[in-house]
Design an enzyme around this catalytic site. Structure first.
Site, PDB file in Angstrom:
ATOM      1  N   MET A  27       1.153  -1.203  -0.092  1.00 22.88           N
ATOM      2  CA  MET A  27       0.654  -0.019   0.203  1.00 22.88           C
ATOM      3  C   MET A  27       1.037   1.177   0.147  1.00 22.88           C
ATOM      4  SD  MET A  27      -3.488  -0.324   1.927  1.00 22.88           S
ATOM      5  CE  MET A  27      -2.527  -0.770   3.367  1.00 22.88           C
ATOM      6  N   GLY A  28       2.011   0.805  -0.291  1.00 21.78           N
ATOM      7  CA  GLY A  28       2.761   2.098  -0.375  1.00 21.78           C
ATOM      8  C   GLY A  28       3.215   2.714   1.220  1.00 21.78           C
ATOM      9  N   ALA A  29       4.097   3.916   1.403  1.00 19.25           N
ATOM     10  CA  ALA A  29       4.659   4.514   2.496  1.00 19.25           C
ATOM     11  C   ALA A  29       5.624   3.680   2.725  1.00 19.25           C
ATOM     12  CB  ALA A  29       3.248   4.246   3.681  1.00 19.25           C
ATOM     13  N   LEU A  30       6.728   2.958   1.752  1.00 21.12           N
ATOM     14  CA  LEU A  30       7.973   2.174   1.657  1.00 21.12           C
ATOM     15  C   LEU A  30       8.596   2.295   3.005  1.00 21.12           C
ATOM     16  CD1 LEU A  30       7.842   0.877  -1.765  1.00 21.12           C
ATOM     17  CD2 LEU A  30       6.031   0.470  -0.426  1.00 21.12           C
ATOM     18  N   HIS A  31       8.976   1.025   3.515  1.00 20.30           N
ATOM     19  CA  HIS A  31      10.220   0.557   4.333  1.00 20.30           C
ATOM     20  C   HIS A  31      10.732  -0.420   4.254  1.00 20.30           C
ATOM     21  CE1 HIS A  31       8.026  -2.402   6.671  1.00 20.30           C
ATOM     22  NE2 HIS A  31       6.573  -1.452   6.578  1.00 20.30           N
ATOM     23  N   HIS A  34       9.501  -3.827   3.464  1.00 23.16           N
ATOM     24  CA  HIS A  34       8.771  -3.720   1.949  1.00 23.16           C
ATOM     25  C   HIS A  34       9.976  -4.216   1.052  1.00 23.16           C
ATOM     26  CE1 HIS A  34       5.719  -1.236   3.560  1.00 23.16           C
ATOM     27  NE2 HIS A  34       4.968  -1.898   2.765  1.00 23.16           N
ATOM     28  N   SER A 183       4.213   1.093   8.265  1.00 23.09           N
ATOM     29  CA  SER A 183       3.989   2.144   7.367  1.00 23.09           C
ATOM     30  C   SER A 183       3.218   3.456   8.364  1.00 23.09           C
ATOM     31  CB  SER A 183       3.195   2.203   6.429  1.00 23.09           C
ATOM     32  OG  SER A 183       3.633   1.433   5.242  1.00 23.09           O
TER      33      SER A 183
END
Ligand code: PAF
Length: 279
Positions: A27-31, A34, A183
Site C-alpha cells: 500500500m506504499g509508504a515503503l519501509h 517492504h 507504515s
C-alpha cells in the site's frame, strides 16, 4: 522501471515479462520491511512487479484510509533503486469500477485476530490480492510475516481457489530496538514510539517463558498481558493460535503463533512471534 496505471497495460506488460515473475503487493509508504520483500523477490525471480494501492476495501468507515501515508515519488525512487521492473499504481476507480460487487472471502479465518475488531478487513485484503494475482499472474507473491493472519488467510485462499502461485512469507523487519517496521509507525510521536516497544517486549517475555518450558497458552498469555498493562497502551488482543487455522490453542505441542494488536494513542499496531521454531 515501467509504471502502469491501468489493469490492461499492467496485464500486457506482465504477459511479456521475463519469468519467473515475482509480485510484491503493497500500500506504499515503503519501509525496510517492504524492501526486504522486494529483495527476496529479486533473489528468487527474474523480474519483480510491485503494486502500490491503498485499498479502500480493507479499511473500516472509522479507520485511517484518508490519512494513510502516501508518498508516491519517494516509493518510486526506492523501487527503481531496487531494480523493480514493473510498478502497478492504479486508482480506486480502476481497481473497483462503478458497480463492482464481487468479493472474495475466506470464511472462518477472516473473523479471527484482527478480523474480530476490523470486520470486513480481511475480505478487502483477499479481494484485492486475488485481483492483483489475476492481473499480474506472478509465479510467486511475497508477504511479510508481520501480518501473520493476512499470510494465513492468503495461503488458504490460494489453496482453496487453486491459484497457481507460490506464497512466500518473509520474516518481520525490525528497528534496531525491536519495533516491528510498519507504515503506521509514522503516526507515532517520540513518546509513543518508545511506548510502542511494549508490544515486542511482551512477545519476548512470552517467548522466553516458552523456552523455559511453559506450554500452557493461558499462562503464557497472562505473562504477556502483564507486560502490556501500561496506561499508554490499549490492548486489542493478545492470542496464541494455530498459525494456519488461527484457532486458539490451549496446550502448545507444535508451532504456535503469538499475535498482539494494541493501540498506542490512536495508532493501531500489530506484532507477533512464532513459538516452536528455532529462528
Ligand atoms: O499488507 C498490505 O500492505 C496489504 O494488506 C496488501 C497485501 C498490499 C493488500 O492491500
Amino acid at each position: 522501471m515501467k509504471i502502469f496505471r491501468t489493469v490492461e497495460q499492467m496485464r500486457a506488460a506482465c504477459r511479456a515479462s521475463a519469468r519467473p515473475l515475482g509480485l510484491v503487493p503493497t500500500m506504499g509508504a515503503l519501509h525496510e520491511g517492504h524492501i526486504s520483500l522486494v529483495r527476496a523477490a529479486r533473489a528468487q525471480c527474474d523480474a519483480v512487479a510491485v503494486s502500490i494501492f491503498v485499498n479502500p476495501a480493507q479499511f473500516g468507515p472509522k479507520e485511517d484510509f484518508s490519512k494513510y501515508p502516501r508518498d508516491f515519488e519517494r516509493d518510486r525512487e526506492l523501487l527503481q533503486r531496487e531494480g523493480v521492473a514493473l510498478l502497478f499504481a492504479p486508482s480506486a476507480e480502476e481497481m473497483y469500477p462503478a458497480g463492482a460487487t464481487t468479493y472474495v472471502t475466506v470464511e472462518g479465518l477472516s473473523g479471527r485476530l484482527c478480523g474480530k475488531s476490523r470486520p470486513g478487513h480481511f475480505r478487502g485484503v483477499t479481494t484485492v490480492v486475488s485481483k492483483l494475482l489475476k492481473i499480474v499472474q506472478p509465479d510467486a507473491a511475497f508477504f511479510g510475516q508481520k501480518d501473520a493472519a493476512q499470510c494465513a488467510i492468503i495461503r488458504r485462499m490460494v489453496r482453496d481457489l487453486n491459484l497457481p502461485v507460490e506464497i512466500v512469507v518473509c520474516s518481520i523487519a525490525r528497528e534496531p530496538d525491536g519495533l516491528a517496521m510498519s507504515s503506521r509507525n509514522a503516526y507515532l510521536d517520540a513518546q509513543q514510539r518508545k511506548q510502542a516497544l511494549v508490544l515486542h517486549r511482551a512477545l519476548l517475555n512470552v517467548q522466553e517463558l516458552f523456552q523455559r518450558g511453559e506450554r500452557h497458552a493461558s499462562t503464557l498469555i497472562a505473562a504477556g498481558l502483564q507486560t502490556l498493562a501500561e496506561p499508554a497502551v490499549r490492548l486489542d488482543y493478545l492470542e496464541i493460535v494455530d498459525p494456519d487455522t488461527l484457532e486458539a490453542v490451549e496446550n502448545i505441542s507444535e508451532k504456535a503463533l503469538v499475535a498482539v494488536a494494541a493501540f498506542v494513542g490512536s495508532t493501531r499496531l500489530i506484532d507477533n512471534v512464532v513459538l516452536g521454531v528455532s529462528d
